[in-house]
Design a protein around this motif. Structure first.
Motif, short mmCIF file in Angstrom:
data_model
loop_
_atom_site.label_atom_id
_atom_site.label_comp_id
_atom_site.label_asym_id
_atom_site.label_seq_id
_atom_site.Cartn_x
_atom_site.Cartn_y
_atom_site.Cartn_z
N ILE A 108 0.85 -1.18 0.00
CA ILE A 108 0.00 0.00 0.00
C ILE A 108 0.89 1.23 0.00
O ILE A 108 1.86 1.32 0.75
CB ILE A 108 -0.98 -0.03 1.19
CG1 ILE A 108 -2.02 -1.13 0.94
CG2 ILE A 108 -1.65 1.32 1.38
CD1 ILE A 108 -2.95 -1.39 2.06
N HIS A 110 0.94 4.12 1.06
CA HIS A 110 1.23 4.89 2.28
C HIS A 110 2.13 4.13 3.23
O HIS A 110 2.58 4.66 4.23
CB HIS A 110 -0.05 5.28 3.00
CG HIS A 110 -1.00 5.97 2.09
ND1 HIS A 110 -0.61 7.00 1.28
CD2 HIS A 110 -2.30 5.76 1.83
CE1 HIS A 110 -1.64 7.39 0.56
NE2 HIS A 110 -2.67 6.66 0.87
N HIS A 131 -5.73 9.58 1.95
CA HIS A 131 -4.97 9.14 3.12
C HIS A 131 -3.48 9.48 3.06
O HIS A 131 -2.68 8.99 3.87
CB HIS A 131 -5.18 7.65 3.36
CG HIS A 131 -6.49 7.38 4.02
ND1 HIS A 131 -7.30 6.33 3.70
CD2 HIS A 131 -7.17 8.09 4.95
CE1 HIS A 131 -8.41 6.39 4.43
NE2 HIS A 131 -8.35 7.45 5.19
N ASN A 222 -2.58 9.19 9.46
CA ASN A 222 -3.39 8.60 8.39
C ASN A 222 -4.84 9.07 8.50
O ASN A 222 -5.48 9.38 7.50
CB ASN A 222 -3.32 7.07 8.51
CG ASN A 222 -4.22 6.36 7.52
OD1 ASN A 222 -5.44 6.38 7.65
ND2 ASN A 222 -3.64 5.74 6.50
N SER A 347 -5.06 -3.23 7.84
CA SER A 347 -5.20 -2.06 6.98
C SER A 347 -4.09 -1.09 7.35
O SER A 347 -3.50 -1.17 8.42
CB SER A 347 -6.55 -1.39 7.21
OG SER A 347 -6.47 -0.54 8.32
N CYS A 348 -3.78 -0.17 6.44
CA CYS A 348 -2.59 0.62 6.71
C CYS A 348 -2.85 1.79 7.65
O CYS A 348 -1.96 2.57 7.91
CB CYS A 348 -1.92 1.06 5.44
SG CYS A 348 -2.93 2.08 4.44
N THR A 349 -4.06 1.93 8.19
CA THR A 349 -4.19 2.85 9.32
C THR A 349 -3.44 2.25 10.49
O THR A 349 -3.11 2.90 11.45
CB THR A 349 -5.64 3.06 9.73
OG1 THR A 349 -6.22 1.79 9.99
CG2 THR A 349 -6.42 3.76 8.66
S1 SF4 Z 1 -6.63 1.78 5.55
FE1 SF4 Z 1 -7.03 3.72 4.58
S2 SF4 Z 1 -5.09 4.33 3.75
FE2 SF4 Z 1 -4.97 2.15 4.16
S3 SF4 Z 1 -5.56 1.17 2.29
FE3 SF4 Z 1 -7.37 1.34 3.50
S4 SF4 Z 1 -8.29 3.25 2.84
FE4 SF4 Z 1 -6.17 3.30 2.11
#
Ligand code: SF4
Lengths: 401, 212
Positions: A108, A110, A131, A222, A347-349
């Motif tokens: 991802i 980010h 994000h 994020n 998830s990347c949060t």
């Molecule tokens: S957690 Fe947020 S930043 Fe990460 S992939 Fe999902 S939507 Fe994108």
């Protein structure tokens, strides 16, 4: 010289020119590109016969349409496949570095940015993705842009912007045990609301923020966009600098020393003035649980699902009612009595990177104490773990073995 | 962007209010990775009798001959007249892309939705606001006269009718400059190439690691 906030400093360093009304041309140091918001931008360049201004500032990776399962089979969905293939082709045509789907560095966008050191303190960072605020965690100015702006940055290395106002969110006191960056940001959003940051750039500060790892700060920043602000940031400190050391894209030798000397200045001056200051006592933050369909629908784990009947604002109350129906929850149910149906990690949060001590699998354990109170642990969850990058995948796999 | 020259063209009447961007280009066409090629699906739902999907061969689809876009006398029109609040709904930039791709250069209406209005200028389209009575008069004239054509002179900010009547219109001076010079946002920024280069030279001294 007037005292400046971190945001003021980052902004001022990147202004190429400024119009009378404050509209500015802002120079962009790093442009992250993914397959969803870039195809029309590249086509626009092609139609106008334009080149990319500085290809060395652009880093591309497909991350929305790649399979989370076996990638050797390619992408099954035709629309997804076309988007990824279009990105591949555009990167070849315009001479842009891409971490392709099978690259060990892919992930991802980010996550791989900081992971590779492609994001450095003091940079301006943009990406066609809201994000993008994530990257502010290392003392950068980072925000999401639209497709026409992606094209604009590719062609000119600049963005047309007006400066935001300054907001300081200070989380004071030590971080309580079991409280993560994610709890912190949800508590902040619960406090200021999903529009609370609109028109501001937010600097997160205070002892509890300092105590977070860089990964934790990335998680925090994020979700700045969920608080309504396009950019969130944390000042540079020793942790930031240690984090950058030895990363593939980070400077080395003499340039490293020079860079570090500059990065150390990336903090708000002591007497800098913010347009708005929000102070939160870290001791009051408990693990947070969202009960609805918006990130501001959040309560502490020891509270209960709120009751729409108690809400005086009729619009809010109706929104709460609809959210409860959607979630299949009853008002006033204690949160601790709701059994999770599924656990999703990754998830990347919840940014996890190569650092072993902070990778995301570890918070598997401090999930409340269901594991003790319910003898049959298998019975309560179906879990998915989705590492956010190939780099994280390797760490997680080693750790689980 | 192409420079905006004086337009002399037939007029197509779209006698509807609140034409939203989903009517201009329906959502199923947004999956495309392109910004050109939307013209054949402009007003897809009104223009064809079947349901349109991306990838269909539009030349064989059943057409709705009651819809102006399919009527012989309006073919080749570069000027569209419509009723109030044209371009409302979602902010998709695909709407001006589709209108431009079809061949329109001027849209005349009593009012436009805000985002759409701005997006038009970015894409070489000139949206002209005229009072509702004048627009109504244009509709009647188009109806009454075969091949009714107008001359739109952006430089002079005037529309000339076949019988020589001049209708003045307002346009923001900056927008006008951009259209006449064929400058989109990128073109405008590139007028400051020297500033950008000077910045880069300075920055390379201060922060060489950003240029490694
Ligand atoms: S957690 Fe947020 S930043 Fe990460 S992939 Fe999902 S939507 Fe994108």
């Amino acid at each position: 010289m007037a005292a400046k906030t971190l945001y003021d400093k980052l902004w001022d360093e990147h202004v190429v020119r400024e119009e009378q009304d404050g509209t500015s041309l802002l120079y962009i140091d790093r442009h992250l590109v993914h397959e969803v918001t870039s195809p029309q931008a590249f086509e626009g360049l092609r139609l106008a016969g334009r080149q990319a201004w500085r290809t060395d500032t652009v880093l591309a990776t497909p991350d929305h349409n790649v399979p989370t399962t076996d990638r050797s089979q390619g992408i099954e969905d035709p629309v997804s496949r076309i988007q990824v293939e279009t990105l591949d082709q555009n990167c070849v045509d315009f001479g842009i570095t891409e971490f392709k789907m099978d690259d060990v560095r892919q992930g991802i966008v980010h996550v791989i940015g900081p992971e590779e050191g492609a994001i450095l303190p003091g940079m301006t960072v943009v990406c066609g993705d809201s994000h993008t605020s994530t990257h502010g965690a290392v003392g950068a100015l980072a925000f999401g842009i639209g497709t026409s702006e992606v094209e604009h940055v590719l062609a000119t290395q600049c963005l047309i912007q007006k400066k935001s106002k300054n907001m300081l969110v200070s989380v004071d006191g030590p971080l309580p045990a079991g409280v993560t960056a994610k709890d912190m940001v949800l508590a902040i959003i619960g406090e200021i609301g999903t529009a609370g940051g609109t028109g501001y750039a937010i600097e997160f500060a205070g002892q509890a923020v300092r105590e977070l790892s860089v990964e934790g700060r990335l998680s925090l920043c994020n979700m700045t966009i969920e608080a309504g602000a396009r950019a969130g940031m944390v000042a540079v400190d020793d942790k930031t600098i240690d984090y950058m050391r030895g990363k593939p894209y980070a400077p080395t030798d003499e340039q490293w020393d020079q860079a570090v000397a500059h990065w150390r200045t990336l903090v708000s001056d002591e007497d800098a003035v913010f347009d708005r200051v929000v102070r939160i006592d870290a001791a009051t933050i408990r693990p947070q649980v969202t009960w609805g369909t918006s990130p501001e629908m959040v309560v502490s784990i020891d509270n209960a699902v709120p009751d729409p009947a108690q809400e005086s604002d009729p619009v809010k109350s109706a929104g709460m009612q609809a959210a409860l129906e959607y979630m299949g929850l009853q008002a006033n149910t204690p949160i601790s009595e709701i059994r999770p149906d599924k656990v999703f990690i990754g998830s990347c949060t919840r940014v996890a990177t190569r650092s072993r001590t902070t990778s995301s699998w570890r918070w598997w354990c401090p999930v409340p104490d269901w594991s003790n109170s319910r003898p049959n642990r298998k019975a309560w969850t179906r879990s998915s773990l989705t590492p956010v990058s190939n780099g994280v995948n390797r760490v997680v796999r080693c750790a689980w073995r | 962007m192409e420079k905006f020259k004086t337009i002399e063209s037939k007029v197509m009447p779209l006698d509807r209010a609140n034409v939203d961007t989903d009517a201009i280009i329906p959502k199923q066409f947004l999956k495309s990775v392109k910004r050109s090629g939307f013209g054949p699906n402009l007003f897809d739902e009104w223009r064809y009798l079947d349901h349109g999907e991306p990838g269909m061969d539009n030349s064989v689809r059943p057409r709705n001959m009651d819809f102006v876009l399919n009527q012989e006398q309006y073919q080749g029109a570069q000027i569209l007249v419509a009723r109030e609040n044209f371009g409302c709904g979602s902010s998709r930039e695909h709407a001006p892309w589709a209108l431009e791709d079809y061949g329109f250069r001027v849209i005349i209406a009593p009012s436009f939705a805000d985002i759409f209005f701005n997006n038009c200028f970015k894409n070489g389209l000139l949206p002209i606001v005229l009072d509702a009575e004048t627009v109504d008069r244009l509709f009647k004239a188009v109806d009454a006269t075969d091949g009714y054509a107008l001359v739109v002179d952006l430089q002079k900010q005037a529309i000339t009718t076949p019988d020589g009547e001049r209708i003045a219109f307002e346009v923001d001076a900056f927008r006008k400059h951009c259209l006449l010079e064929g400058l989109d946002d990128i073109g405008l920024t590139l007028e400051h190439v020297e500033d950008i280069k000077a910045y880069e030279a300075r920055r390379k001294q201060q922060a060489p690691w950003l240029f490694a």
